[in-house]
Write a protein that holds these residues in place. Structure first.
Motif, PDB file in Angstrom:
ATOM      1  N   GLY A   1      54.584  41.765  35.544  1.00  0.00           N
ATOM      2  CA  GLY A   1      54.505  41.957  36.981  1.00  0.00           C
ATOM      3  C   GLY A   1      53.590  40.937  37.623  1.00  0.00           C
ATOM      4  N   ILE A   2      53.287  41.166  38.891  1.00  0.00           N
ATOM      5  CA  ILE A   2      52.351  40.316  39.616  1.00  0.00           C
ATOM      6  C   ILE A   2      51.216  41.184  40.153  1.00  0.00           C
ATOM      7  CG2 ILE A   2      54.094  38.618  40.279  1.00  0.00           C
ATOM      8  CD1 ILE A   2      54.077  39.899  43.080  1.00  0.00           C
ATOM      9  N   GLU A   3      50.057  40.579  40.340  1.00  0.00           N
ATOM     10  CA  GLU A   3      48.929  41.291  40.928  1.00  0.00           C
ATOM     11  C   GLU A   3      48.245  40.398  41.945  1.00  0.00           C
ATOM     12  OE1 GLU A   3      44.869  43.753  39.751  1.00  0.00           O
ATOM     13  OE2 GLU A   3      46.572  43.637  38.363  1.00  0.00           O
ATOM     14  N   LEU A   4      47.972  40.969  43.119  1.00  0.00           N
ATOM     15  CA  LEU A   4      47.299  40.280  44.203  1.00  0.00           C
ATOM     16  C   LEU A   4      46.008  41.012  44.537  1.00  0.00           C
ATOM     17  CD1 LEU A   4      50.363  39.766  46.600  1.00  0.00           C
ATOM     18  CD2 LEU A   4      49.574  38.228  44.785  1.00  0.00           C
ATOM     19  N   GLY A   5      44.977  40.262  44.913  1.00  0.00           N
ATOM     20  CA  GLY A   5      43.714  40.875  45.267  1.00  0.00           C
ATOM     21  C   GLY A   5      43.040  40.147  46.403  1.00  0.00           C
ATOM     22  N   LEU A   6      42.337  40.899  47.246  1.00  0.00           N
ATOM     23  CA  LEU A   6      41.588  40.338  48.360  1.00  0.00           C
ATOM     24  C   LEU A   6      40.329  41.179  48.535  1.00  0.00           C
ATOM     25  CD1 LEU A   6      41.609  38.280  50.775  1.00  0.00           C
ATOM     26  CD2 LEU A   6      42.619  40.128  52.139  1.00  0.00           C
ATOM     27  N   VAL A   7      39.155  40.550  48.446  1.00  0.00           N
ATOM     28  CA  VAL A   7      37.917  41.316  48.535  1.00  0.00           C
ATOM     29  C   VAL A   7      36.811  40.460  49.136  1.00  0.00           C
ATOM     30  CG1 VAL A   7      37.224  40.699  46.184  1.00  0.00           C
ATOM     31  CG2 VAL A   7      36.296  42.768  47.227  1.00  0.00           C
ATOM     32  N   GLY A   8      35.980  41.095  49.967  1.00  0.00           N
ATOM     33  CA  GLY A   8      34.828  40.394  50.522  1.00  0.00           C
ATOM     34  C   GLY A   8      34.697  40.559  52.022  1.00  0.00           C
ATOM     35  N   GLN A   9      34.078  39.554  52.661  1.00  0.00           N
ATOM     36  CA  GLN A   9      33.815  39.561  54.093  1.00  0.00           C
ATOM     37  C   GLN A   9      34.720  38.570  54.809  1.00  0.00           C
ATOM     38  OE1 GLN A   9      29.682  38.521  54.501  1.00  0.00           O
ATOM     39  NE2 GLN A   9      28.993  40.634  54.259  1.00  0.00           N
ATOM     40  N   VAL A  10      35.493  39.077  55.760  1.00  0.00           N
ATOM     41  CA  VAL A  10      36.219  38.183  56.643  1.00  0.00           C
ATOM     42  C   VAL A  10      35.232  37.546  57.613  1.00  0.00           C
ATOM     43  CG1 VAL A  10      38.071  38.008  58.346  1.00  0.00           C
ATOM     44  CG2 VAL A  10      38.291  39.599  56.413  1.00  0.00           C
ATOM     45  N   ASN A  11      34.296  38.354  58.089  1.00  0.00           N
ATOM     46  CA  ASN A  11      33.148  37.890  58.862  1.00  0.00           C
ATOM     47  C   ASN A  11      32.043  38.929  58.670  1.00  0.00           C
ATOM     48  OD1 ASN A  11      33.444  40.003  60.899  1.00  0.00           O
ATOM     49  ND2 ASN A  11      35.186  38.822  61.670  1.00  0.00           N
ATOM     50  N   PRO A  12      30.835  38.704  59.161  1.00  0.00           N
ATOM     51  CA  PRO A  12      29.747  39.644  58.893  1.00  0.00           C
ATOM     52  C   PRO A  12      30.028  41.077  59.340  1.00  0.00           C
ATOM     53  CG  PRO A  12      28.849  37.580  59.697  1.00  0.00           C
ATOM     54  CD  PRO A  12      30.339  37.476  59.839  1.00  0.00           C
ATOM     55  N   LYS A  13      30.996  41.275  60.232  1.00  0.00           N
ATOM     56  CA  LYS A  13      31.305  42.618  60.705  1.00  0.00           C
ATOM     57  C   LYS A  13      32.470  43.272  59.960  1.00  0.00           C
ATOM     58  CE  LYS A  13      29.796  41.749  65.474  1.00  0.00           C
ATOM     59  NZ  LYS A  13      30.210  41.787  66.908  1.00  0.00           N
ATOM     60  N   TRP A  14      33.289  42.448  59.320  1.00  0.00           N
ATOM     61  CA  TRP A  14      34.557  42.948  58.781  1.00  0.00           C
ATOM     62  C   TRP A  14      34.582  42.770  57.268  1.00  0.00           C
ATOM     63  CZ3 TRP A  14      39.986  40.568  60.258  1.00  0.00           C
ATOM     64  CH2 TRP A  14      40.992  41.361  59.690  1.00  0.00           C
ATOM     65  N   LEU A  15      34.657  43.895  56.540  1.00  0.00           N
ATOM     66  CA  LEU A  15      34.733  43.899  55.083  1.00  0.00           C
ATOM     67  C   LEU A  15      36.093  44.434  54.650  1.00  0.00           C
ATOM     68  CD1 LEU A  15      31.258  45.498  54.212  1.00  0.00           C
ATOM     69  CD2 LEU A  15      31.804  43.082  54.561  1.00  0.00           C
ATOM     70  N   ILE A  16      36.575  43.943  53.514  1.00  0.00           N
ATOM     71  CA  ILE A  16      37.877  44.390  53.031  1.00  0.00           C
ATOM     72  C   ILE A  16      37.930  44.357  51.513  1.00  0.00           C
ATOM     73  CG2 ILE A  16      38.932  42.082  53.144  1.00  0.00           C
ATOM     74  CD1 ILE A  16      41.534  43.518  54.064  1.00  0.00           C
ATOM     75  N   SER A  17      38.650  45.310  50.955  1.00  0.00           N
ATOM     76  CA  SER A  17      38.972  45.336  49.529  1.00  0.00           C
ATOM     77  C   SER A  17      40.414  45.799  49.400  1.00  0.00           C
ATOM     78  CB  SER A  17      38.046  46.294  48.767  1.00  0.00           C
ATOM     79  OG  SER A  17      38.449  46.428  47.415  1.00  0.00           O
ATOM     80  N   ALA A  18      41.272  44.959  48.820  1.00  0.00           N
ATOM     81  CA  ALA A  18      42.699  45.268  48.765  1.00  0.00           C
ATOM     82  C   ALA A  18      43.297  44.742  47.471  1.00  0.00           C
ATOM     83  CB  ALA A  18      43.428  44.663  49.967  1.00  0.00           C
ATOM     84  N   GLY A  19      44.335  45.409  47.023  1.00  0.00           N
ATOM     85  CA  GLY A  19      45.029  44.964  45.817  1.00  0.00           C
ATOM     86  C   GLY A  19      46.437  45.499  45.777  1.00  0.00           C
ATOM     87  N   LEU A  20      47.313  44.752  45.119  1.00  0.00           N
ATOM     88  CA  LEU A  20      48.712  45.158  44.950  1.00  0.00           C
ATOM     89  C   LEU A  20      49.176  44.717  43.576  1.00  0.00           C
ATOM     90  CD1 LEU A  20      51.615  44.988  47.449  1.00  0.00           C
ATOM     91  CD2 LEU A  20      51.881  43.833  45.243  1.00  0.00           C
ATOM     92  N   GLN A  21      49.933  45.592  42.905  1.00  0.00           N
ATOM     93  CA  GLN A  21      50.459  45.237  41.586  1.00  0.00           C
ATOM     94  C   GLN A  21      51.863  45.787  41.407  1.00  0.00           C
ATOM     95  OE1 GLN A  21      48.164  45.540  37.716  1.00  0.00           O
ATOM     96  NE2 GLN A  21      49.760  47.024  37.294  1.00  0.00           N
ATOM     97  N   THR A  22      52.735  44.946  40.878  1.00  0.00           N
ATOM     98  CA  THR A  22      54.047  45.410  40.424  1.00  0.00           C
ATOM     99  C   THR A  22      54.007  45.544  38.910  1.00  0.00           C
ATOM    100  OG1 THR A  22      54.986  43.192  40.100  1.00  0.00           O
ATOM    101  CG2 THR A  22      55.133  44.155  42.315  1.00  0.00           C
ATOM    102  N   LEU A  23      54.801  46.450  38.393  1.00  0.00           N
ATOM    103  CA  LEU A  23      54.798  46.705  36.954  1.00  0.00           C
ATOM    104  C   LEU A  23      56.215  47.046  36.508  1.00  0.00           C
ATOM    105  CD1 LEU A  23      52.086  48.710  35.065  1.00  0.00           C
ATOM    106  CD2 LEU A  23      54.479  49.071  34.528  1.00  0.00           C
TER     107      LEU A  23
END
Length: 758
Positions: free
Chosen positions: A608-630
């Protein structure tokens, strides 16, 4: 299914009122705080041992085996920070792991096991691949995260990292340790469904180079949506450090946790979408298939059921930095976990022939189970890491040795008293069970299962750098001995004493190309080996069991191609990878007509594939995201064999998770997230299940929304409201292997927390 048919909210109004009352009481208390107090503000950077740490994002794994930053490590790794857990008010390892895709929860065996932290990672069991500070953490218990700094999830086979098992990866919990940076906090939470929880984290420098840290927890919480089920307990984790800020540092830290819970045996699956009865009476089958679901709150056990867990651990760690830049680390740990649980589970449904049309007369059989288990571990790990040059190449080397002794002792119980006859366990009303009932006691039969493992390991990893290229390779050799001693109920002689020993060679190779300083493209090939009986030290002589000592280890190999990038001054990390894992030597039937002969010819592919996004877009905006196919596929062997088919159950085609927060004003933060899991099949081939499986053939897909709001009253105090399952979706968290009972996911509920910094 409609909420009205399976939902009881008889306590919700009073409990929400309690939360609102607590909020009102918190305001005058907050006004007394010192508004000039110095406190950390979200979005600031913290430097620990020369490494930058941002909320939600970590630059480097804690293990000295990982010589490079995460962006230059040729492997998918998710790091779940304590800041993310705090924003979500996540308290257990199960809650925490919902932040990374590709992990699914399991209910246990086909009986009535409540198996604690039981996970699948990329389609492979990860139950015995949970680590604490790099050392295996045994015991089928539910882990609390009040002592955890971060959780590292390594995806893909990782035998060279941790040794046996790790077919789909491993989960490493990193303990909170003392530092010279003073700071303390406490949190008190009220739960809408009933209950309270309090934690405190106190870090005190006690000298120029020493510090003391104490983490404590106490809770008494009703499980949302479940009558009688609750989680109670306390924990304390003191730690002390010497030599902080110098070349030689010494840590000693301990942890004692006590749990006194009412366990959950689940509810029958009747009435849920996809339910199928295999009752041979046509009229009864028709009635069962058309029946309404039970109230999801129903508790089919006894209020006298219990789960008592006592876990203790003592660890010492020495770190020494040489003048030439090399570092030596030695860690020693002794740990013990004792679990005693009496659980009542649900089983077959009985419909009296004379009252087929009267569901109030229908009953469900109750089964009694006692688990009495003692796990111990003694381990010592030594690592040496540093850099050197050979010509134009720069090398980052990590090498070490590990010694571990692990044991597990289980005592067998039965409802039949010694010298007596088996009692009748009263059935429960299917739609109106009574929990205030005394059910038959459980007695020791004299039978025990006693297993242990001794492992001596050596490993070395090298990353060679030249220009934009990083070439890595690693090798680990494990010499192991596993022993099993099973005593029969008579207690007279050993029924079975089996020993297995051998040597495992696990490896990894990888190449990283850095087109720019903030990014990388990589390729890697790794493996892992799982010898018979290595998950619980229970070897077998049964021909149809992979725990048979005569069988070879199961091997998994993984190919991964990926890229990692860091943006916004390295505050935000983006990852993408394709993976393909092949499992070899799995057990399969010799042919489709001979259902008694087994051979290690089974082969399975998970990709499958796995995508990830984590950290600060800017000092006010935080994000943690992930997607996986299996995608799972039996590439060799017959799917008629449960041993092969069961290995790929609970493997959803798609999982995804997003959590984000935004600081609307300097004092007010809003956040929320979505978690999606697609259908999870009970077995590989649904054609063999639908119409013939008694119960449910799958866990349906689910989408769950959560939200939070936080208000900083002043720099010392803050209020935080977390709302779970905002849309109140009815979904299944886990289904047992037989498809007959479920544990539902958390219904709409809320937690209000008062946080104090001092």
């Amino acid at each position: 299914m409609s909420s009205s048919t399976i939902r009881s909210r008889k306590h919700s109004v009073n409990r929400y009122a309690l939360v609102m009352a607590a909020s009102a009481l918190a305001l005058p208390v907050a006004a007394l705080a010192d508004v000039e107090a110095d406190a950390d503000q979200k979005g600031t950077e913290v430097t620990i041992k020369g490494e930058r740490h941002l909320p939600y994002k970590t630059d480097k794994a804690s293990s000295p085996k990982k010589t490079e930053a995460l962006v230059d490590t040729p492997q998918t790794m998710s790091v779940i920070s304590k800041e993310l857990l705090e924003d979500q008010n996540a308290t257990t390892l199960v809650d925490a792991l919902r932040n990374t895709p590709g992990i699914t929860m399991q209910l246990g065996e086909n009986g009535n096991t409540s198996a604690g932290d039981t996970f699948q990672l990329r389609g492979f069991s990860a139950t015995s691949s949970i680590y604490l500070d790099g050392i295996r953490d045994l015991g089928a218990v539910s882990r609390d995260v009040f002592t955890i700094e971060q959780i590292e999830v390594a995806k893909g086979p990782a035998g060279s990292d941790v040794g046996r098992g790790a077919s789909g990866g491993y989960i490493n919990l990193v303990s909170k340790l003392p530092s010279l940076r003073a700071g303390s906090s406490a949190t008190a939470s009220l739960y809408s469904e009933g209950g309270e929880r309090a934690t405190a984290d106190v870090n005190l420098p006690v000298g120029d180079t020493s510090a003391f840290r104490l983490n404590v927890m106490a809770q008494d919480v009703d499980v949302p949506g479940r009558d009688e089920v609750k989680n109670s307990g306390w924990g304390i984790a003191p730690s002390y450090a010497l030599g902080l800020g110098t070349n030689t540092r010494f840590y000693v830290f301990a942890q004692v946790v006590h749990q006194d819970n009412v366990p959950d045996g689940g509810v029958p699956v009747i009435g849920l979408k996809g339910y199928n009865s295999t009752n041979t009476n046509a009229a009864i089958k028709a009635a069962l298939d058309a029946a309404a679901p039970v109230d999801r709150n129903n508790f089919y056990g006894s209020v006298h059921d219990y789960e008592k867990v006592d876990a203790s651990m003592l660890t010492s760690k020495i770190e020494h930095g040489f003048r030439n830049g090399w570092n030596l680390t030695n860690t020693t740990r002794y740990g013990q976990t004792q679990m005693d649980r009496i659980l009542t589970g649900v089983n077959a449904i009985t419909v009296p022939t004379a009252s087929i049309n009267d569901p109030t007369t229908w009953t469900v059989a109750r089964t009694r189970q006692r688990v009495d288990q003692d796990n111990k571990i003694f381990a010592n790990a030594t690592n040496l890491s540093g850099s050197f040059e050979t010509g134009a190449w720069q090398h980052d080397l990590s090498a070490g040795v590990e010694i571990a002794y692990e044991s597990q002792v289980s005592v067998t119980y039965s409802t039949t008293p010694p010298g007596g006859t088996a009692p009748t366990i009263p059935a429960a009303s299917l739609y109106n069970p009574v929990s205030d009932i005394v059910l038959p006691d459980l007695y020791k039969t004299g039978a025990t299962s006693d297993g242990d493992s001794t492992t001596v390991s050596g490993y070395a990893f090298d990353t060679a750098k030249l220009g934009k290229w990083l070439l890595s390779a690693g090798l680990r050799v494990d010499s192991y001995t596993i022993k099993t001693r099973n005593t029969p109920a008579s207690g007279a002689v050993a029924l079975e004493a089996i020993e297995d020993s051998g040597t495992l060679a696990s490896w990894n190779i990888g190449a990283v190309y850095k087109p720019r300083d903030n990014g990388s493209v990589y390729i890697s090939l790794v493996n892992a080996l799982t010898p018979p009986g290595s998950s619980n030290f229970q070897l077998s002589s049964t021909a149809s069991s992979l725990s048979n000592a005569a069988f070879d280890p199961v091997e998994t190999e993984n190919f991964e191609l990926g890229t990692k990038w860091e943006f916004f001054n390295n505050h935000l990390s983006l990852t993408a990878a394709y993976y393909a894992t092949t499992a070899k030597n799995e057990l399969a039937l010799l042919n489709s007509t001979d259902l008694t002969s087994y051979i290690q010819m089974g082969e399975r592919k998970v990709s499958g594939i796995e995508l990830g996004l984590v950290g600060q877009v800017n000092p006010k905006w935080l994000i943690s995201a992930g997607l996986q196919t299996l995608d799972t596929e039996i590439t060799q062997g017959t799917t008629n064999n449960n041993s092969t088919g069961a290995a790929t159950r609970w493997s959803p085609d798609l999982t995804g998770t997003v959590w984000t927060t935004y600081k609307v004003t300097p004092k007010f933060t809003l956040g929320g997230g979505i978690s999606y899991v697609s259908e999870q099949l009970l077995v590989v081939n649904p054609a063999t299940v639908i119409g013939t499986q008694n119960g449910l053939p799958e866990i349906p897909a689910s989408t769950v929304f959560n939200a939070m709001a936080a208000y900083d009253i002043n720099p010392r105090l803050a209020l935080q409201l977390n709302v779970y399952n905002v849309t109140d979706e009815d979904y299944i968290s886990s289904l047992n292997s037989g498809g007959s009972r479920v544990v539902f996911g958390q219904p709409q509920s809320a937690t209000l927390s008062l946080k104090v910094r001092f």
